[in-house]
Design an enzyme around this catalytic site. Structure first.
Site, short mmCIF file in Angstrom:
data_model
loop_
_atom_site.label_atom_id
_atom_site.label_comp_id
_atom_site.label_asym_id
_atom_site.label_seq_id
_atom_site.Cartn_x
_atom_site.Cartn_y
_atom_site.Cartn_z
CG HIS A 99 -8.28 -3.66 -1.20
ND1 HIS A 99 -9.29 -2.74 -1.23
CD2 HIS A 99 -7.14 -2.93 -1.04
CE1 HIS A 99 -8.81 -1.51 -1.09
NE2 HIS A 99 -7.50 -1.60 -1.00
CG ASN A 131 -1.58 8.70 3.11
OD1 ASN A 131 -2.07 7.70 2.60
ND2 ASN A 131 -1.00 9.65 2.40
NE ARG A 179 -4.02 1.91 2.20
CZ ARG A 179 -4.31 2.72 3.23
NH1 ARG A 179 -3.66 2.59 4.37
NH2 ARG A 179 -5.25 3.63 3.11
CG HIS A 226 -1.55 5.41 -0.29
ND1 HIS A 226 -2.28 5.91 0.75
CD2 HIS A 226 -2.36 4.48 -0.87
CE1 HIS A 226 -3.48 5.33 0.80
NE2 HIS A 226 -3.53 4.44 -0.16
C1 HEM Z 1 -9.42 1.41 -5.82
C2 HEM Z 1 -9.25 2.34 -4.91
C3 HEM Z 1 -8.77 2.06 -3.52
C4 HEM Z 1 -9.34 2.49 -2.37
C5 HEM Z 1 -10.58 3.37 -2.25
C6 HEM Z 1 -8.56 1.97 -1.29
C7 HEM Z 1 -8.81 2.21 0.05
C8 HEM Z 1 -8.21 1.53 1.09
C9 HEM Z 1 -8.59 1.66 2.47
C10 HEM Z 1 -9.65 2.61 3.02
C11 HEM Z 1 -7.82 0.80 3.19
C12 HEM Z 1 -7.86 0.57 4.69
C13 HEM Z 1 -7.07 1.67 5.40
C14 HEM Z 1 -7.40 1.77 6.86
O1 HEM Z 1 -8.53 1.44 7.24
O2 HEM Z 1 -6.53 2.22 7.64
C15 HEM Z 1 -6.95 0.13 2.25
C16 HEM Z 1 -6.03 -0.83 2.60
C17 HEM Z 1 -5.17 -1.41 1.71
N1 HEM Z 1 -5.01 -1.06 0.38
FE1 HEM Z 1 -6.29 0.04 -0.71
N2 HEM Z 1 -7.53 1.23 -1.79
C18 HEM Z 1 -7.61 1.26 -3.16
C19 HEM Z 1 -6.72 0.68 -4.04
C20 HEM Z 1 -5.57 0.02 -3.66
C21 HEM Z 1 -4.51 -0.34 -4.55
C22 HEM Z 1 -4.44 0.02 -6.03
C23 HEM Z 1 -3.58 -1.02 -3.81
C24 HEM Z 1 -2.25 -1.58 -4.22
C25 HEM Z 1 -1.90 -1.85 -5.46
C26 HEM Z 1 -4.10 -1.08 -2.46
C27 HEM Z 1 -3.50 -1.75 -1.42
C28 HEM Z 1 -4.02 -1.83 -0.14
C29 HEM Z 1 -3.54 -2.74 0.86
C30 HEM Z 1 -2.51 -3.83 0.64
C31 HEM Z 1 -4.23 -2.47 2.04
C32 HEM Z 1 -4.05 -3.12 3.42
C33 HEM Z 1 -2.91 -2.39 4.12
C34 HEM Z 1 -2.56 -2.90 5.51
O3 HEM Z 1 -3.09 -3.90 5.97
O4 HEM Z 1 -1.69 -2.25 6.14
N3 HEM Z 1 -5.28 -0.41 -2.40
N4 HEM Z 1 -7.20 0.60 0.99
#
Ligand code: HEM
Length: 312
Positions: free
Chosen positions: A188, A89, A62, A66
């Site tokens: 995800h 973030n 992630r 970002h």
């Molecule tokens: C399509 C639009 C996307 C949205 C709206 C989005 C939004 C989010 C949100 C809200 C979270 C949880 C953050 C939290 O609650 O603290 C998250 C986690 C995550 N996102 Fe996305 N995301 C998107 C696309 C992506 C993309 C393109 C990637 C990587 C290529 C990605 C990788 C991740 C990963 C791996 C997590 C888990 C991180 C952890 O456990 O520390 N996301 N995302």
């Protein structure tokens, strides 16, 4: 005189062209002579970090995403108005200590040679591999930017409340297609999200997830906001296609997740990935390389930071 339409077409071509040229300046063998052990150092550190805490693989992936709405290491910079303080973030991005550790090892091996932006790109790939996902050759040679903008991160990164059209637009603004967006969202399949980001989904949208998740994510805003749930409860720490399989069952955790299978234009692609993991892996890999070329700084622009948290 050129019509408005011609001018637009010409500018769009120029933009496409410059994006292509920038990624053409990256190369997979960039550090072969200057820091031959760089990739091994990053890989071992990522493996150790993921071994210590499986979630770290998700957090590192992630971080690169970002960073990559301009892949210049700016997400790592400290500062009162830096990206770290932006809404998507703050209290959410993780893995900064792992990056610091990798950077320290690289500085020992070959001083001021490997950029922080490249560390993020390689660590993202190695994280996916460590959790059983596909591998790919990472293009290298990004340099680090010197500024970081909270406002830009707030306006450019997609929100979990986004509808499909907003998601397509946010990725389109960075030169990524709707299809790239659907493939990249498969990230995800690992990691976790906080209650504050999926409360609306539990109480306003779906019964499928609600009963099991509501106890840890109460209706009342401000209660349990930081309690986490896996984005893919089926196989939380395996990089597979269960993210899409969950969507078929209306079990996407975030509103934005379920938008990819909700009767809209992304349905067919999400459905294909749910039954074709190899196809998902191929497209994910290609889209990651494409994402890794967004807004990169190369040549003699920018710098190679000594410390990923502050510009030299
Ligand atoms: C399509 C639009 C996307 C949205 C709206 C989005 C939004 C989010 C949100 C809200 C979270 C949880 C953050 C939290 O609650 O603290 C998250 C986690 C995550 N996102 Fe996305 N995301 C998107 C696309 C992506 C993309 C393109 C990637 C990587 C290529 C990605 C990788 C991740 C990963 C791996 C997590 C888990 C991180 C952890 O456990 O520390 N996301 N995302």
């Amino acid at each position: 005189m050129a019509s408005k339409k011609q001018t637009f077409a010409c500018c769009a071509m120029a933009l496409l062209f410059s994006a292509a040229i920038v990624s053409a300046q990256l190369s997979t063998d960039f550090y072969d002579d200057t820091c031959p052990d760089a990739l091994d150092i990053i890989e071992s550190a990522v493996r150790a970090a993921v071994h210590k805490e499986s979630r770290m693989g998700a957090s590192l992936l992630r971080l690169h995403f970002h960073d990559c709405f301009g892949c210049d290491g700016s997400v790592l910079l400290d500062g009162a108005t830096s990206e770290k303080n932006a809404q998507p973030n703050m209290n959410s991005l993780r893995g900064f200590e792992v990056v610091d550790d990798i950077k320290a090892q690289l500085e020992d091996a070959c001083a001021q040679t490997v950029s922080c932006a490249d560390i993020l790109a390689v660590a993202a790939r190695d994280s996916v591999v460590a959790l059983g996902g596909p591998t790919w050759d990472v293009e290298l040679g990004r340099r680090d930017g010197t500024t970081s903008s909270e406002d830009a991160a707030n306006s450019d990164l997609p929100a979990p409340t986004s509808d499909l059209g907003d998601l397509i637009k946010a990725f389109g603004n960075k030169g990524l297609s709707a299809s790239d967006m659907v493939a990249l969202s498969g990230a995800h399949t690992i990691g976790q999200a906080r209650c504050v980001n999926f409360r609306g989904r539990l109480y306003n949208e779906t019964a499928t997830l609600a009963s099991s998740l509501q106890p840890r994510c109460p209706r009342q805003a401000g209660t349990g906001d930081n309690n986490t749930s896996p984005l893919d409860p089926a196989t939380s720490y395996v990089f597979d296609n269960f993210y899409y399989r969950n969507l078929m069952l209306n079990k996407g955790l975030l509103h934005s997740d379920q938008q990819l299978f909700n009767g809209g234009s992304a349905d067919a692609q999400a459905k294909t990935y749910a039954s074709d993991m190899a196809g998902f892996f191929d497209d994910f890999r290609d889209a990651m390389v494409k994402m890794g070329g967004i807004g990169v700084v190369t040549g003699s622009s920018g710098q190679v930071r000594l410390n990923c948290r502050k510009a030299n």
